[in-house]
Design an enzyme around this catalytic site. Structure first.
Site, PDB file in Angstrom:
ATOM      1  N   ASP A  79      73.947  23.568  68.077  1.00  0.00           N
ATOM      2  CA  ASP A  79      72.594  23.027  68.039  1.00  0.00           C
ATOM      3  C   ASP A  79      72.493  21.703  68.808  1.00  0.00           C
ATOM      4  O   ASP A  79      73.459  21.252  69.430  1.00  0.00           O
ATOM      5  CB  ASP A  79      72.163  22.853  66.575  1.00  0.00           C
ATOM      6  CG  ASP A  79      70.704  23.224  66.347  1.00  0.00           C
ATOM      7  OD1 ASP A  79      69.918  23.173  67.297  1.00  0.00           O
ATOM      8  OD2 ASP A  79      70.365  23.572  65.195  1.00  0.00           O
ATOM      9  N   ASP A 135      62.799  28.035  67.077  1.00  0.00           N
ATOM     10  CA  ASP A 135      63.346  28.931  66.061  1.00  0.00           C
ATOM     11  C   ASP A 135      62.345  30.036  65.713  1.00  0.00           C
ATOM     12  O   ASP A 135      61.144  29.780  65.537  1.00  0.00           O
ATOM     13  CB  ASP A 135      63.677  28.158  64.786  1.00  0.00           C
ATOM     14  CG  ASP A 135      64.825  27.189  64.973  1.00  0.00           C
ATOM     15  OD1 ASP A 135      65.501  27.251  66.018  1.00  0.00           O
ATOM     16  OD2 ASP A 135      65.043  26.352  64.072  1.00  0.00           O
TER      17      ASP A 135
END
Length: 261
Positions: A79, A135
Site C-alpha cells: 500500500d 478501493d
C-alpha cells in the site's frame, strides 16, 4: 489485508502478527493456508505506517522482505499510506522490489497506490500488478466505477505486469445480483485483472462459487498470449470488450448495463 500485524514492531525491530488475531504467527498461518491448496498473501505499506496506522515497511524493507519470505508469503499487497511528500513513490516501491529479490522466495508484488501517480506508466519495472483505481466495495456502482477508470489502460499490461482493478466482490455479502456477479467476473477476466477472491470461502454461496470456478472464463484470464482486453465498442448502455487469444481466437464480452442494473 491491513490489520494483521501488532501495533508495534517486536524487540528486534521486526514486524509481528497481532497476538490476539493470529497467536501462532505468520509462518503457522501460511502453512495452514498452503495445506488447503491456496496461496498466502499478506499486506504491507511503502510508508512509515499502514493505512490503519500499524507499522509500515519504509526503511525496513530488507528485514520485512526476509521475514515475509521466511514465513512462506506468496503475494504482497504493498500500500501507499503515510509517506512523506518528498519520498519519491517509485523509489519506495523499488526498495521493496529489490528486498524481495534479495530474499530469495518468489513473491508476487502488487503495488497499491490507487492509480494516483499513473503507475501503469512505470510500475511494470517494479512489480507484477498495479492498482488502477480506488478501493472497490461490494456495490455495483463501485464495480462499474473501477471498470470505467481502467478503460484505455490495456496497452500498458503485459505478461507478468498487469492492471489491477482490485479484488473480486463475487460472493461478498450477497450485495451483487447473480447477473452482476457474472458480468463482474467476466470483465475482470477479460481485462486480465488479477482474479483475487474477496469473499469468505467458509460461507460463500454455491451460486457465487460456481461463478468463481467457471473454467471457460478463467481460461480467458490465463490465456497464454497474455493480452489484456479493452473496450472496443459502445452505444448507450451497450458495450463490447474484446481481447485476442493464443491461436488466433478472440474473446468477447457483450455488456448491457441497462439490462444488468
Amino acid at each position: 489485508d491491513d490489520g494483521w500485524s501488532a501495533p508495534q514492531r517486536d524487540g528486534n525491530g521486526s514486524l509481528a502478527a497481532d497476538p490476539r488475531r493470529f497467536p501462532s504467527g505468520l509462518p503457522a498461518l501460511a502453512a495452514a493456508v498452503h495445506a488447503l491448496g491456496l496461496k498466502f498473501g499478506v499486506y504491507g505499506d511503502a510508508g512509515a505506517r499502514t493505512c490503519e496506522g500499524l507499522p509500515g515497511s519504509r526503511g525496513s524493507e530488507a528485514a520485512d522482505a526476509a521475514a515475509f519470505a521466511a514465513a512462506g508469503v506468496d503475494y504482497l499487497k504493498y500500500d501507499n499510506c503515510y509517506a512523506d511528500n518528498d519520498d519519491f513513490v517509485v523509489a519506495r516501491y523499488a526498495a521493496m522490489r529489490d528486498a524481495l529479490n534479495a530474499a530469495g522466495r518468489p513473491v508476487v508484488l502488487s503495488l497499491c497506490e490507487w492509480g494516483v501517480a499513473a503507475p501503469w506508466r512505470w510500475a511494470g519495472a517494479l512489480g507484477h500488478a498495479w492498482r488502477t483505481t480506488k478501493d472497490v466495495s461490494a456495490s455495483w456502482e463501485s464495480v462499474l466505477s473501477n471498470l470505467d477508470a481502467s478503460v484505455g489502460l490495456a496497452r500498458f499490461a503485459r505478461p507478468g505486469a498487469w492492471n489491477d482493478l482490485d479484488m473480486l466482490e463475487v460472493g461478498n455479502g450477497g450485495r451483487l445480483t447473480p447477473a452482476q456477479e457474472r458480468a463482474h467476473f467476466a470483465l475482470w477476466a477479460l481485462l486480465k485483472s488479477p482474479l483475487l477472491i474477496g469473499a469468505d470461502l467458509r460461507t460463500i454461496s454455491a451460486a457465487s462459487l460456481d461463478v468463481l470456478l467457471a473454467e471457460e472464463v478463467i481460461a480467458v484470464s490465463q490465456d497464454a498470449l497474455g493480452v489484456a482486453g479493452e473496450l472496443v465498442w459502445k452505444e448507450g448502455p451497450r458495450e463490447a470488450y474484446a481481447a485476442p487469444l493464443a491461436g488466433g481466437a478472440r474473446a468477447v464480452v457483450l455488456f448491457n448495463r441497462a439490462a444488468i442494473e
